[in-house]
Design an enzyme around this catalytic site. Structure first.
Site, short mmCIF file in Angstrom:
data_model
loop_
_atom_site.label_atom_id
_atom_site.label_comp_id
_atom_site.label_asym_id
_atom_site.label_seq_id
_atom_site.Cartn_x
_atom_site.Cartn_y
_atom_site.Cartn_z
N GLU A 124 0.74 -1.24 0.09
CA GLU A 124 0.13 0.17 0.04
C GLU A 124 0.91 1.19 -0.07
O GLU A 124 1.69 1.56 0.86
CB GLU A 124 -0.91 -0.16 1.26
CG GLU A 124 -1.87 -1.06 1.17
CD GLU A 124 -3.03 -0.88 2.57
OE1 GLU A 124 -3.01 -0.04 3.11
OE2 GLU A 124 -3.53 -2.02 2.80
N GLU A 191 -8.83 1.52 -4.36
CA GLU A 191 -9.92 1.28 -3.34
C GLU A 191 -10.74 2.80 -2.85
O GLU A 191 -10.14 3.72 -2.55
CB GLU A 191 -9.28 0.80 -2.10
CG GLU A 191 -10.36 0.11 -1.14
CD GLU A 191 -9.97 -0.43 0.00
OE1 GLU A 191 -10.84 -0.66 0.98
OE2 GLU A 191 -8.69 -0.80 0.01
#
Length: 272
Positions: A124, A191
């Site tokens: 991430e 996301e």
């Protein structure tokens, strides 16, 4: 089994995912955390299986993904890999395993690959972690990026709300996506961002973009327990439930309890 659109039974690779994007073929991705579920998901035709750090929430009941350890992720990934024949298996690097230094990140990445047999890793972040991403890729390990709502940074965000709605954050996300692609990432998860921004990213990079709560992209990913309807308490706008296993399992367990209590199980055909 009709309706499962698997055109090619060969093992999915990072190269094939890029080919799918170039050919306009959509990529189906789901999470799995155990052998049995992974076996079913793989046989049903999913292209990519993510061993997500969401196991922290789904399997252990934690409020965030921050609690799961490297050893626990390795356990889940090993279990999944044993059940998969076709899908590309991607394992999340958990919080704290790559943020300290590139050297530690590469060391942990190698350990995951060696001990699990998975095909790739997911990290991430954008420019903040680009050095470790480059080093991991240089070590021969495929990396999938993850931008937008990055759950490992939830304490920094302070909310699970949609990200990149303002111009500055949207521009940074777009630049981060390009940076990840240039660094050699084979794919990218976006996301919970606006669908229009997702489309810009899809058009700006030559690697597959997988959305979750991010509108149309080159593919989609969901948490398998969510899409199977195991958890009735989680109902975000982007979630489509394809089953109601919460009710199915509850009814099945209830029937079992009743049969045991009233002595109808086992019957004579179920005894040796």
């Amino acid at each position: 089994m009709a309706g499962y659109l698997v055109e090619d039974s060969r093992k999915v690779t990072t190269l094939r995912l890029k080919e799918m994007k170039s050919q306009g073929k959509k990529i189906a991705m789901l999470t799995s955390y155990d052998f049995t579920t992974a076996t079913i998901v793989d046989a049903a035709g999913v292209d990519v299986i993510l061993v997500g750090d969401s196991a922290s929430n789904v399997m252990a009941g934690n409020q965030t993904t921050l609690s799961i350890t490297l050893d626990q992720m390795i356990y889940h990934a090993k279990s999944v890999v044993r059940g998969v024949q076709r899908a590309l298996v991607v394992c999340d690097m958990p919080f704290g395993t790559y943020q300290v230094s590139p050297l530690e990140g590469v060391s942990n990445a190698i350990r995951i690959m060696q001990q699990t047999g998975c095909d790739a890793l997911k990290l991430e972040g954008g420019v903040e972690i680009i050095d470790v991403i480059r080093k991991i890729i240089d070590a021969g390990i495929p990396v999938m990026g993850h931008l937008g709502l990055t759950p490992q940074s939830i304490n920094k965000f302070g909310t699970y709300a949609v990200r990149a709605k303002d111009m500055a954050e949207a521009e940074k996300l777009l630049q981060d996506a390009k940076l990840l692609a240039e660094a050699g990432c084979f794919g990218l998860v976006l996301e919970k961002i606006p669908a229009a921004l997702t489309q810009k990213v899809v058009e700006s990079v030559d690697i597959p973009v997988i959305g979750i709560g991010a509108g149309a992209a080159d593919g989609q990913v969901l948490v398998v327990d969510d899409m199977l309807g195991k958890n009735k308490g989680f109902s975000p706008k982007f979630l489509r439930r394809y089953a109601d296993l919460h009710t199915v399992i509850t009814d099945a367990v209830g029937s079992y309890v009743s049969d045991v209590k009233n002595s109808s199980f086992p019957d004579s055909t179920e005894c040796y």
